[in-house]
Scaffold this motif. Structure first.
Motif, PDB file in Angstrom:
ATOM      1  N   ASN A 497       0.857  -1.177   0.000  1.00 46.57           N
ATOM      2  CA  ASN A 497       0.000   0.000   0.000  1.00 46.57           C
ATOM      3  C   ASN A 497       0.899   1.235   0.000  1.00 46.57           C
ATOM      4  OD1 ASN A 497      -3.061  -0.578   0.349  1.00 46.57           O
ATOM      5  ND2 ASN A 497      -2.094  -2.023   1.760  1.00 46.57           N
ATOM      6  N   PRO A 498       0.528   2.307  -0.676  1.00 46.75           N
ATOM      7  CA  PRO A 498       1.371   3.514  -0.713  1.00 46.75           C
ATOM      8  C   PRO A 498       1.193   4.366   0.541  1.00 46.75           C
ATOM      9  CG  PRO A 498      -0.544   3.831  -2.116  1.00 46.75           C
ATOM     10  CD  PRO A 498      -0.627   2.415  -1.606  1.00 46.75           C
ATOM     11  N   TRP A 499       1.602   3.856   1.692  1.00 49.17           N
ATOM     12  CA  TRP A 499       1.443   4.586   2.939  1.00 49.17           C
ATOM     13  C   TRP A 499       2.276   5.868   2.943  1.00 49.17           C
ATOM     14  CZ3 TRP A 499      -2.500   2.688   5.404  1.00 49.17           C
ATOM     15  CH2 TRP A 499      -2.776   1.317   5.373  1.00 49.17           C
ATOM     16  N   LYS A 500       1.796   6.865   3.686  1.00 49.67           N
ATOM     17  CA  LYS A 500       2.571   8.085   3.875  1.00 49.67           C
ATOM     18  C   LYS A 500       3.755   7.799   4.792  1.00 49.67           C
ATOM     19  CE  LYS A 500      -1.264  11.356   3.315  1.00 49.67           C
ATOM     20  NZ  LYS A 500      -2.062  12.429   3.975  1.00 49.67           N
ATOM     21  N   CYS A 501       4.876   8.420   4.484  1.00 52.16           N
ATOM     22  CA  CYS A 501       6.085   8.205   5.273  1.00 52.16           C
ATOM     23  C   CYS A 501       6.072   9.118   6.498  1.00 52.16           C
ATOM     24  CB  CYS A 501       7.330   8.440   4.425  1.00 52.16           C
ATOM     25  SG  CYS A 501       7.525   7.222   3.096  1.00 52.16           S
ATOM     26  N   SER A 502       5.121   8.882   7.377  1.00 56.67           N
ATOM     27  CA  SER A 502       4.985   9.640   8.613  1.00 56.67           C
ATOM     28  C   SER A 502       5.478   8.793   9.776  1.00 56.67           C
ATOM     29  CB  SER A 502       3.525  10.038   8.829  1.00 56.67           C
ATOM     30  OG  SER A 502       3.327  10.581  10.111  1.00 56.67           O
ATOM     31  N   CYS A 503       6.221   9.432  10.682  1.00 55.81           N
ATOM     32  CA  CYS A 503       6.818   8.680  11.783  1.00 55.81           C
ATOM     33  C   CYS A 503       5.749   8.057  12.672  1.00 55.81           C
ATOM     34  CB  CYS A 503       7.724   9.591  12.598  1.00 55.81           C
ATOM     35  SG  CYS A 503       9.172  10.179  11.695  1.00 55.81           S
ATOM     36  N   SER A 504       4.772   8.836  13.097  1.00 55.38           N
ATOM     37  CA  SER A 504       3.738   8.319  13.989  1.00 55.38           C
ATOM     38  C   SER A 504       2.888   7.259  13.303  1.00 55.38           C
ATOM     39  CB  SER A 504       2.851   9.464  14.475  1.00 55.38           C
ATOM     40  OG  SER A 504       2.251  10.137  13.372  1.00 55.38           O
ATOM     41  N   LEU A 505       2.524   7.485  12.047  1.00 53.55           N
ATOM     42  CA  LEU A 505       1.703   6.513  11.322  1.00 53.55           C
ATOM     43  C   LEU A 505       2.449   5.204  11.118  1.00 53.55           C
ATOM     44  CD1 LEU A 505      -0.822   5.737   9.676  1.00 53.55           C
ATOM     45  CD2 LEU A 505       0.274   6.788   7.685  1.00 53.55           C
ATOM     46  N   LEU A 506       3.689   5.275  10.676  1.00 54.49           N
ATOM     47  CA  LEU A 506       4.446   4.047  10.418  1.00 54.49           C
ATOM     48  C   LEU A 506       4.739   3.293  11.702  1.00 54.49           C
ATOM     49  CD1 LEU A 506       6.941   5.127   7.619  1.00 54.49           C
ATOM     50  CD2 LEU A 506       4.826   3.838   7.401  1.00 54.49           C
ATOM     51  N   ALA A 507       4.919   4.017  12.811  1.00 53.46           N
ATOM     52  CA  ALA A 507       5.143   3.325  14.081  1.00 53.46           C
ATOM     53  C   ALA A 507       3.924   2.495  14.471  1.00 53.46           C
ATOM     54  CB  ALA A 507       5.480   4.343  15.167  1.00 53.46           C
ATOM     55  N   ASP A 508       2.732   3.061  14.325  1.00 51.26           N
ATOM     56  CA  ASP A 508       1.510   2.310  14.637  1.00 51.26           C
ATOM     57  C   ASP A 508       1.283   1.171  13.652  1.00 51.26           C
ATOM     58  OD1 ASP A 508       1.031   3.969  16.790  1.00 51.26           O
ATOM     59  OD2 ASP A 508      -0.226   5.349  15.644  1.00 51.26           O
ATOM     60  N   LEU A 509       1.493   1.429  12.372  1.00 56.41           N
ATOM     61  CA  LEU A 509       1.288   0.381  11.368  1.00 56.41           C
ATOM     62  C   LEU A 509       2.275  -0.756  11.539  1.00 56.41           C
ATOM     63  CD1 LEU A 509       0.622   2.476   8.117  1.00 56.41           C
ATOM     64  CD2 LEU A 509      -1.048   1.353   9.578  1.00 56.41           C
ATOM     65  N   ASN A 510       3.510  -0.415  11.880  1.00 58.29           N
ATOM     66  CA  ASN A 510       4.519  -1.459  12.034  1.00 58.29           C
ATOM     67  C   ASN A 510       4.214  -2.356  13.224  1.00 58.29           C
ATOM     68  OD1 ASN A 510       7.034  -2.582  11.055  1.00 58.29           O
ATOM     69  ND2 ASN A 510       7.931  -1.852  12.970  1.00 58.29           N
ATOM     70  N   LEU A 525       6.938  -3.973   5.545  1.00 63.52           N
ATOM     71  CA  LEU A 525       6.052  -2.835   5.309  1.00 63.52           C
ATOM     72  C   LEU A 525       6.848  -1.697   4.679  1.00 63.52           C
ATOM     73  CD1 LEU A 525       3.094  -2.015   5.827  1.00 63.52           C
ATOM     74  CD2 LEU A 525       3.864  -0.939   7.947  1.00 63.52           C
ATOM     75  N   LYS A 526       6.254  -1.053   3.664  1.00 60.31           N
ATOM     76  CA  LYS A 526       6.920   0.032   2.953  1.00 60.31           C
ATOM     77  C   LYS A 526       5.960   1.202   2.796  1.00 60.31           C
ATOM     78  CE  LYS A 526       9.995  -2.955   0.247  1.00 60.31           C
ATOM     79  NZ  LYS A 526      10.457  -3.326  -1.117  1.00 60.31           N
ATOM     80  N   CYS A 527       6.552   2.391   2.681  1.00 53.20           N
ATOM     81  CA  CYS A 527       5.783   3.591   2.393  1.00 53.20           C
ATOM     82  C   CYS A 527       6.266   4.179   1.066  1.00 53.20           C
ATOM     83  CB  CYS A 527       5.923   4.619   3.520  1.00 53.20           C
ATOM     84  SG  CYS A 527       7.603   5.228   3.747  1.00 53.20           S
ATOM     85  N   ARG A 528       5.500   5.114   0.561  1.00 53.01           N
ATOM     86  CA  ARG A 528       5.817   5.689  -0.749  1.00 53.01           C
ATOM     87  C   ARG A 528       6.076   7.193  -0.601  1.00 53.01           C
ATOM     88  NH1 ARG A 528       5.572   3.538  -5.700  1.00 53.01           N
ATOM     89  NH2 ARG A 528       5.297   4.875  -7.518  1.00 53.01           N
ATOM     90  N   GLU A 529       7.240   7.608  -1.049  1.00 49.10           N
ATOM     91  CA  GLU A 529       7.638   9.005  -0.945  1.00 49.10           C
ATOM     92  C   GLU A 529       8.362   9.417  -2.221  1.00 49.10           C
ATOM     93  OE1 GLU A 529       9.959  11.935   2.212  1.00 49.10           O
ATOM     94  OE2 GLU A 529      10.299   9.778   2.219  1.00 49.10           O
ATOM     95  N   ARG A 530       7.845  10.465  -2.847  1.00 46.18           N
ATOM     96  CA  ARG A 530       8.438  11.018  -4.064  1.00 46.18           C
ATOM     97  C   ARG A 530       8.559   9.974  -5.170  1.00 46.18           C
ATOM     98  NH1 ARG A 530      13.355  14.704  -1.482  1.00 46.18           N
ATOM     99  NH2 ARG A 530      11.994  16.037  -0.187  1.00 46.18           N
ATOM    100  N   GLY A 531       7.531   9.130  -5.273  1.00 43.88           N
ATOM    101  CA  GLY A 531       7.476   8.152  -6.351  1.00 43.88           C
ATOM    102  C   GLY A 531       8.309   6.907  -6.148  1.00 43.88           C
ATOM    103  N   SER A 532       8.892   6.723  -4.976  1.00 44.57           N
ATOM    104  CA  SER A 532       9.718   5.538  -4.730  1.00 44.57           C
ATOM    105  C   SER A 532       9.276   4.885  -3.421  1.00 44.57           C
ATOM    106  CB  SER A 532      11.197   5.918  -4.653  1.00 44.57           C
ATOM    107  OG  SER A 532      11.407   6.853  -3.609  1.00 44.57           O
ATOM    108  N   TRP A 533       9.520   3.593  -3.325  1.00 43.58           N
ATOM    109  CA  TRP A 533       9.145   2.819  -2.153  1.00 43.58           C
ATOM    110  C   TRP A 533      10.294   2.838  -1.152  1.00 43.58           C
ATOM    111  CZ3 TRP A 533       4.275   1.066  -1.518  1.00 43.58           C
ATOM    112  CH2 TRP A 533       3.467   0.981  -2.650  1.00 43.58           C
ATOM    113  N   VAL A 534       9.963   3.135   0.093  1.00 43.05           N
ATOM    114  CA  VAL A 534      10.951   3.222   1.165  1.00 43.05           C
ATOM    115  C   VAL A 534      10.536   2.256   2.275  1.00 43.05           C
ATOM    116  CG1 VAL A 534      12.125   4.726   2.805  1.00 43.05           C
ATOM    117  CG2 VAL A 534      11.341   5.645   0.600  1.00 43.05           C
ATOM    118  N   PRO A 535      11.437   1.385   2.738  1.00 39.05           N
ATOM    119  CA  PRO A 535      11.074   0.485   3.835  1.00 39.05           C
ATOM    120  C   PRO A 535      10.697   1.260   5.090  1.00 39.05           C
ATOM    121  CG  PRO A 535      13.084  -0.257   2.754  1.00 39.05           C
ATOM    122  CD  PRO A 535      12.777   1.106   2.205  1.00 39.05           C
TER     123      PRO A 535
END
Length: 659
Positions: A497-510, A525-535
């Motif tokens: 899923n193209p999740w937002k690379c937000s610290c609080s959001l990713l902490a809860d999702l992880n 789990l990965k998020c999407r930032e500037r068109g690329s996937w970031v772990p």
């Protein structure tokens, strides 16, 4: 003179020698595998007449000596050409019969000598075993199996079998063509298996002698009784279970005049059925899968012909419509792998229908569900809307359809639903009230959809949810309240899923995505930032590092402000971390107020104990419930006297000062 050029290059002669050597090796190998038989001519006959004369006489059986473990071959009198096509002839040799006993099963094996051989007249290959008698009681010369009078097939009389303490009888006949069974069945037989490689003819009264025959299994290659619907006339009257799977039937007709009154189970799988007509009022289980039955479920041959059927399996047929009318006793209905365009469960709802499986069909409109349903499978169809789930339904599989939205009040009454599968649909969003009513839901699968938005408070009321699947969607965020409601008890799969690379959001999702007790390894789990996937782990590590850097910078600023004495800063640090800290603003006034309240309470209690008599006397006129108060019935003089005493006490300056 110029040198003479050879006609072939030198390397070509080498290849010629290689080809010659390979040919010789192949010839030697062929001779070793198939050695020539003495007395057998390898010349090819010049005419069909000469070819027929060259075939051996098979009327006297194989010329093989089985006296010892080695196979010896006698030289035939006539020359045989091993390359000619064999011609099968009818043998007059009696069939070989073997009777074996194991536990409670008696097996009769019949092998006719007319079984086709690869090359008549040649010895039996060493790898092929011959059938030997199991013991000295083999029926090789008795009348248990005899040649038919017409010269075609054999006749089997099972009544000659002795009682050996068993109750199951197996008859396996191969290579005999037509097999006639008659004469009776042993009285001890409760179940009969007829495995015939050929055609089977059951004579009238073939079950004579047995009053306990309850089960029959028929496996016949060439059909039964040679006519359509001829099986019914040959069924024993005490039969309870009939299995004719893998027997070519075409049409199965069970008429009221011939069907056993105790028949409860009928199985006809892979029988090439195209039509059924059943007048079986006692039938409970019917299995007719993997056939060519067309149309609907109008199979009753008489009034109430299938009224008692509770379990119906008709998957992998050519059914185009299905209705439960005429099936009032149904409990389980299995119609997978058909061509159903309509399914009617509400016009004539069975009383106890609890399980419906209609996956892999062509349904577009969902059926109206009966109130007794517990399990529903409508996956792999073309549904565009979801059915309204009933209040006692426990499992619903609606995956692999074309549903775009859940719809209003679809799950409102599904309070006992435990499993809901909505995977592989076209869902784009989940509204707040879409999942309302699912109080007992334990597993929700909405993966492989097109979800872009999940409204707030969608998962707050799912207190029993344990597994949530949202992978392979288009989600970017989940609201904090939903995450807080899920984290204590649920595990979720959220990858791809193209999740937002937000610290609080990713902490809860992880924390929601990780599963230490799961057997399978969860995808990262990965998020999407500037068109690329970031772990997500990389982003969280960066967040922690940034927080650590900020703490270091703040500590450095506090150390630089050293104009004041460190001892003066220690009370502020203990109070809340500095004068500018919001904790200090709240904690310090609170402590002061508590101290004032404590001091005031202590002083008041001390003064009360010192002057309690004077206070009681002064307050007596105004107190009507105190134990020290004066009586309610007093005269005016007494009242005036008390007032004078109070006035005199008020003039006492020392007492007033202390008060």
């Amino acid at each position: 003179m110029p040198p003479i050029t050879p006609p072939f290059p030198p390397w070509s002669r080498t290849w010629v020698w290689v080809v010659l050597v390979c040919g010789c090796l192949l010839h030697v190998t062929a001779v070793a595998v198939n050695p020539p038989v003495a007395g057998v001519s390898t010349a090819v006959p010049s005419s069909a007449e000469e070819h027929n004369r060259s075939l051996p006489d098979t009327t006297h059986g194989d010329n093989i000596d089985h006296s010892n473990s080695t196979v010896t071959t006698k030289t035939p009198e006539a020359a045989v050409n091993p390359t000619t096509i064999p011609v099968l002839t009818t043998s007059t040799e009696p069939p070989r019969v073997t009777v074996t006993r194991e536990n409670n099963v008696t097996e009769v094996t019949v092998i006719c000598s007319s079984t086709p051989r690869l090359f008549p007249g040649l010895p039996t290959p060493p790898g092929r075993r011959t059938t030997e008698a199991a013991d000295d009681t083999a029926y090789t010369t008795s009348t248990l199996v005899t040649l038919a009078a017409s010269g075609r097939g054999v006749e089997v009389d099972l009544s000659q079998l002795v009682d050996d303490g068993g109750n199951q009888l197996v008859v396996d006949v191969g290579g005999c063509g037509r097999v006639d069974v008659g004469g009776g069945v042993p009285g001890w037989a409760e179940g009969v298996v007829l495995a015939i490689k050929g055609s089977l003819v059951l004579r009238s009264g073939w079950w004579a002698g047995s009053n306990t025959l309850k089960m029959m299994w028929i496996r016949v290659d060439g059909g039964v009784n040679g006519e359509v619907g001829g099986l019914c006339e040959s069924l024993p009257p005490t039969l309870e279970s009939l299995d004719v799977s893998q027997t070519r039937m075409g049409t199965l007709l069970l008429d009221k005049s011939c069907v056993p009154p105790t028949l409860q189970r009928l199985e006809a799988v892979r029988t090439d059925l195209t039509r059924l007509s059943l007048c079986t009022p006692t039938l409970v289980s019917l299995h007719v899968s993997l056939n060519e039955v067309v149309g609907g479920l109008q199979w009753a041959g008489c009034e109430g012909g299938v009224a008692a059927v509770e379990y119906l399996q008709a998957n992998s047929n050519n059914l185009t419509a299905a209705s439960t009318c005429g099936w009032p006793g149904l409990r389980t209905l299995d119609l997978r792998h058909n061509h159903l365009a309509g399914l009617d469960l509400s016009s004539c709802p069975p009383t106890n229908l609890s399980r419906v499986t209609a996956s892999r069909n062509y349904l577009v409109t969902p059926p109206t569900l009966p109130p007794t349903l517990l399990y529903l499978d409508l996956s792999h169809n073309y549904l565009t809307t979801l059915p309204v789930l009933t209040h006692i339904l426990m499992e619903a599989d609606l995956s692999h359809n074309k549903v775009m939205e859940v719809g209003k009040s679809r799950f409102k009454h599904a309070r006992k639903l435990l499993l809901l599968n909505l995977a592989y649909n076209h869902l784009t969003q989940l509204n707040e009230r879409d999942l309302a009513g699912l109080r007992s839901l334990r597993k929700l699968d909405a993966s492989h959809n097109r979800l872009r938005h999940i409204s707030p408070n969608s998962f707050v009321h799912l207190h029993h949810l344990r597994h949530l699947h949202l992978q392979k969607n288009h989600l970017t965020t989940l609201y904090a309240r939903d995450l807080a409601a899920l984290k204590p008890h649920a595990h979720a799969t959220l990858q791809q899923n193209p999740w937002k690379c937000s610290c609080s959001l990713l902490a809860d999702l992880n924390s929601l995505h990780s599963c230490p007790t799961c057997q399978h390894q969860a995808e990262e789990l990965k998020c999407r930032e500037r068109g690329s996937w970031v772990p997500a782990t990389t982003v969280l590590h960066s967040c922690l590092q940034a927080v650590q850097d900020m703490m270091d910078v703040t500590d450095g600023q506090y150390l630089d402000e050293s104009d004041e004495d460190i001892s003066e800063e220690e009370p502020e640090t203990l109070a809340g971390g500095g004068s500018g800290s919001p904790k200090a603003v709240l904690v310090v006034p609170g402590v002061v107020i508590l101290l004032l309240i404590a001091i005031t309470t202590a002083m008041g209690y001390r003064m009360y104990h010192r002057h309690r008599r004077a206070i009681t006397t002064r307050l007596a006129p105004f107190c009507g419930f105190c134990g020290y108060c004066a009586p309610t019935t007093v005269n005016n003089n007494h009242h005036n006297h008390q007032q004078d005493q109070l006035s005199q006490m008020a003039n006492d300056s020392d007492t007033e000062t202390e008060l």
